[in-house]
Enzyme design. Structure first.
Site, PDB file in Angstrom:
ATOM      1  N   ASP A  65       0.837  -1.197   0.000  1.00  0.00           N
ATOM      2  CA  ASP A  65       0.000   0.000   0.000  1.00  0.00           C
ATOM      3  C   ASP A  65       0.874   1.249   0.000  1.00  0.00           C
ATOM      4  O   ASP A  65       1.531   1.550   0.987  1.00  0.00           O
ATOM      5  CB  ASP A  65      -0.898  -0.019   1.249  1.00  0.00           C
ATOM      6  CG  ASP A  65      -1.855   1.158   1.269  1.00  0.00           C
ATOM      7  OD1 ASP A  65      -3.005   0.989   0.837  1.00  0.00           O
ATOM      8  OD2 ASP A  65      -1.450   2.251   1.720  1.00  0.00           O
TER       9      ASP A  65
ATOM     10  N   TYR B  15       3.220   9.735  -0.449  1.00  0.00           N
ATOM     11  CA  TYR B  15       4.340   9.146   0.299  1.00  0.00           C
ATOM     12  C   TYR B  15       5.672   9.377  -0.429  1.00  0.00           C
ATOM     13  O   TYR B  15       6.730   9.246   0.172  1.00  0.00           O
ATOM     14  CB  TYR B  15       4.175   7.631   0.499  1.00  0.00           C
ATOM     15  CG  TYR B  15       2.912   7.171   1.186  1.00  0.00           C
ATOM     16  CD1 TYR B  15       2.065   8.056   1.844  1.00  0.00           C
ATOM     17  CD2 TYR B  15       2.564   5.824   1.180  1.00  0.00           C
ATOM     18  CE1 TYR B  15       0.905   7.609   2.463  1.00  0.00           C
ATOM     19  CE2 TYR B  15       1.416   5.369   1.799  1.00  0.00           C
ATOM     20  CZ  TYR B  15       0.584   6.268   2.435  1.00  0.00           C
ATOM     21  OH  TYR B  15      -0.548   5.808   3.038  1.00  0.00           O
TER      22      TYR B  15
ATOM     23  N   LYS C   7      -2.549   5.914  -4.211  1.00  0.00           N
ATOM     24  CA  LYS C   7      -3.619   6.868  -3.891  1.00  0.00           C
ATOM     25  C   LYS C   7      -3.395   8.185  -4.606  1.00  0.00           C
ATOM     26  O   LYS C   7      -2.253   8.650  -4.720  1.00  0.00           O
ATOM     27  CB  LYS C   7      -3.676   7.123  -2.377  1.00  0.00           C
ATOM     28  CG  LYS C   7      -3.679   5.836  -1.556  1.00  0.00           C
ATOM     29  CD  LYS C   7      -3.845   6.057  -0.081  1.00  0.00           C
ATOM     30  CE  LYS C   7      -3.549   4.770   0.670  1.00  0.00           C
ATOM     31  NZ  LYS C   7      -2.113   4.530   0.897  1.00  0.00           N
TER      32      LYS C   7
ATOM     33  N   HIS D 122      -7.098   9.925  -1.718  1.00  0.00           N
ATOM     34  CA  HIS D 122      -6.397   9.858  -0.426  1.00  0.00           C
ATOM     35  C   HIS D 122      -7.172  10.537   0.706  1.00  0.00           C
ATOM     36  O   HIS D 122      -7.139  10.078   1.837  1.00  0.00           O
ATOM     37  CB  HIS D 122      -4.998  10.456  -0.567  1.00  0.00           C
ATOM     38  CG  HIS D 122      -4.008   9.903   0.401  1.00  0.00           C
ATOM     39  ND1 HIS D 122      -2.669   9.850   0.149  1.00  0.00           N
ATOM     40  CD2 HIS D 122      -4.154   9.379   1.629  1.00  0.00           C
ATOM     41  CE1 HIS D 122      -2.039   9.304   1.183  1.00  0.00           C
ATOM     42  NE2 HIS D 122      -2.932   9.019   2.099  1.00  0.00           N
TER      43      HIS D 122
END
Ligand code: A2P
Length: 276
Positions: free
Chosen positions: A53, A58, A83, A113
């Site tokens: 994930d 990120y 996301k 997100h």
């Protein structure tokens, strides 16, 4: 690989759109792009995780793709989620960029997100990402009950998943129940409270009574509630420990005791404080 208590094909769940999702996923939030992330994801794949994930936000999609290629595990055996960063304009265009960074031609799951700009703002682009084949399944993250209802009112293609912060301390019962009524699979992020919940006395006592670790107790609580669970670690021994959650059960009494740790009052909210 096959280790006692490690994830296997039977440890999966079906999404409303017919896809299959592994119950245990490896979360990579807060692992910087680069060797540390590549090594962590490779370690996870080595011990049998088949679900990773990540997210645009990120900044480590490249490392996830790199680890997958290095692992030698066939692409189709791994469930990859990314996301959409909702400060960006168009979810379909961003999906194409994510695929470029991952070095993949599709992701298994693509999530909004958080509901920046409103619950429906990103959805046409999400549906387009699915139509173009960039994402096999689409869903949301950090959506509360009202946001889910609003989205369901307009979606041509319904979301399959709501990924939220869940643990015994953030049980969010009203949100979980509402998501299930809409046929959504609920995913738990920060299931260890980013590490904070591991030192809780109740969690530690239950762990020692059953000869397990606090992390395994917290993760198993998610599994027994039917949540997909997404622990993060950069340490190989912990990555392995967190995968050994399919060979024991928490008793109904242990589950009730953990449920009672909820500090949200069974909330309908996805977040105590919105950051958007
Ligand atoms: P580290 O990455 O240094 O191993 P969450 O999944 O809720 O976000 O929690 C992640 C945090 O918990 C990280 O700080 C991680 O540290 C730590 N962690 C993950 N698994 C374990 C474990 N089995 N035992 C102790 N700490 C853990």
């Amino acid at each position: 690989m096959s280790q006692f208590g490690a994830p296997s094909e039977s440890h999966t769940m079906e999404l409303a759109d017919g896809s299959t999702i592994p119950l245990l996923g490896f979360g990579v939030w807060q692992i910087p792009n680069g060797p540390e992330c590549v090594q962590a994801v490779q370690a996870a794949l080595d011990v049998g995780y088949r679900h990773i994930d990540t997210a645009q936000a990120y900044g480590n999609e490249e490392s996830v793709g790199e680890a997958l290629r290095r692992s030698g595990v066939p692409r189709e055996e791994v469930f990859i989620t990314t996301k959409f960063l909702p400060s960006q304009e168009d979810a379909a265009r961003e999906a194409a960029h994510s695929l470029g960074r991952l070095g993949l031609d599709y992701v298994d799951l693509y999530l909004v997100h958080w509901p920046q700009g409103g619950a429906t703002r990103a959805w046409p682009g999400m549906e387009e990402a699915h139509r173009l084949g960039y994402a096999r399944s689409i869903g949301v993250s950090n959506f509360d009950v009202t946001e889910l209802e609003t989205l369901m009112g307009v979606a041509a293609l319904r979301p399959s998943v709501d990924q939220v912060q869940l643990s015994p301390f953030h049980y969010r019962r009203t949100l979980v129940n509402a998501a299930r009524e809409q046929d959504l699979v609920v995913e738990a992020y920060s299931p260890l409270g980013t590490g904070r919940h591991l030192s809780d006395e109740t969690v530690r006592r239950i762990a020692s009574q059953i000869g397990r670790t606090p992390a395994q107790v917290l993760l198993r609580w998610c599994i027994q509630h039917g949540f997909v669970v997404l622990p993060k670690s950069t340490h190989q021994d912990r990555i392995q420990e967190n995968a050994r959650i399919f060979d024991f059960n928490l008793s109904p009494a242990d589950m009730s005791e953990l449920d009672a740790l909820d500090q949200t009052g069974g909330t309908h909210r996805a977040q105590e404080r919105k950051w958007w």
